[in-house]
Design a protein around this motif. Structure first.
Motif, PDB file in Angstrom:
ATOM      1  N   ASN A   4      37.918  15.978 -61.071  1.00 51.37           N
ATOM      2  CA  ASN A   4      36.996  15.093 -60.347  1.00 51.37           C
ATOM      3  C   ASN A   4      37.636  14.362 -59.175  1.00 51.37           C
ATOM      4  O   ASN A   4      37.097  13.366 -58.702  1.00 51.37           O
ATOM      5  CB  ASN A   4      36.341  14.086 -61.297  1.00 51.37           C
ATOM      6  CG  ASN A   4      35.592  14.762 -62.414  1.00 51.37           C
ATOM      7  OD1 ASN A   4      34.859  15.707 -62.191  1.00 51.37           O
ATOM      8  ND2 ASN A   4      35.806  14.304 -63.636  1.00 51.37           N
TER       9      ASN A   4
ATOM     10  N   PHE B 147      37.883   5.831 -65.982  1.00 52.67           N
ATOM     11  CA  PHE B 147      38.545   7.017 -65.432  1.00 52.67           C
ATOM     12  C   PHE B 147      39.166   6.694 -64.081  1.00 52.67           C
ATOM     13  O   PHE B 147      40.266   7.138 -63.776  1.00 52.67           O
ATOM     14  CB  PHE B 147      37.553   8.175 -65.300  1.00 52.67           C
ATOM     15  CG  PHE B 147      38.160   9.430 -64.721  1.00 52.67           C
ATOM     16  CD1 PHE B 147      38.823  10.322 -65.535  1.00 52.67           C
ATOM     17  CD2 PHE B 147      38.055   9.704 -63.370  1.00 52.67           C
ATOM     18  CE1 PHE B 147      39.394  11.479 -65.002  1.00 52.67           C
ATOM     19  CE2 PHE B 147      38.619  10.856 -62.827  1.00 52.67           C
ATOM     20  CZ  PHE B 147      39.288  11.750 -63.657  1.00 52.67           C
TER      21      PHE B 147
ATOM     22  N   THR C  63      32.976  10.253 -61.023  1.00 55.20           N
ATOM     23  CA  THR C  63      33.149  10.212 -62.474  1.00 55.20           C
ATOM     24  C   THR C  63      31.952   9.544 -63.135  1.00 55.20           C
ATOM     25  O   THR C  63      31.093   8.987 -62.458  1.00 55.20           O
ATOM     26  CB  THR C  63      34.422   9.423 -62.840  1.00 55.20           C
ATOM     27  OG1 THR C  63      34.228   8.058 -62.471  1.00 55.20           O
ATOM     28  CG2 THR C  63      35.645   9.975 -62.132  1.00 55.20           C
TER      29      THR C  63
ATOM     30  N   LEU D 225      36.812  10.244 -55.759  1.00 58.56           N
ATOM     31  CA  LEU D 225      36.600  10.506 -57.185  1.00 58.56           C
ATOM     32  C   LEU D 225      35.117  10.401 -57.485  1.00 58.56           C
ATOM     33  O   LEU D 225      34.435   9.516 -56.973  1.00 58.56           O
ATOM     34  CB  LEU D 225      37.334   9.472 -58.039  1.00 58.56           C
ATOM     35  CG  LEU D 225      38.818   9.270 -57.806  1.00 58.56           C
ATOM     36  CD1 LEU D 225      39.325   8.111 -58.662  1.00 58.56           C
ATOM     37  CD2 LEU D 225      39.583  10.530 -58.123  1.00 58.56           C
TER      38      LEU D 225
END
Length: 101
Positions: free
Chosen positions: A32, A55, A50, A48
């Protein structure tokens, strides 16, 4: 109906320039995470996408601990929420700038 969240964040990763390729290879192995840009001065833009905020913080810590990484800073974070197919929610945006990117 359960609410689904998608967290979209961008990071600036400052790398020792002569080790840029090695750090990019490590980042490309993270699920990701995508590199969207780079500069000759050793800065990478990493995005990113997510389902959890946890995360994101884990990835920031992981990248910061890579050899030859000077710093990792989150500069943008947006949370998109989807309640159902009929109702649209544009989510919330959080932007933060720490120091010089």
């Amino acid at each position: 109906m359960p609410q689904i969240e998608v967290h979209i964040s961008s990071l600036i990763v400052h790398v020792v320039p002569e080790h840029m390729d090695a750090v990019k290879a490590q980042i490309s192995q993270i699920d990701n995470a995508e590199i969207y840009g780079e500069s000759p001065e050793g800065k990478l833009v990493v995005v990113l996408e997510t389902q959890t905020h946890g995360f994101i913080t884990d990835v920031i810590e992981k990248i910061t601990n890579f050899a030859h990484v000077v710093s990792t800073v989150m500069v943008y974070h947006q949370i998109e929420t989807e309640l159902d197919d009929c109702e649209q929610n544009t989510g919330t945006q959080h932007s933060q700038v720490e120091g010089e990117a």
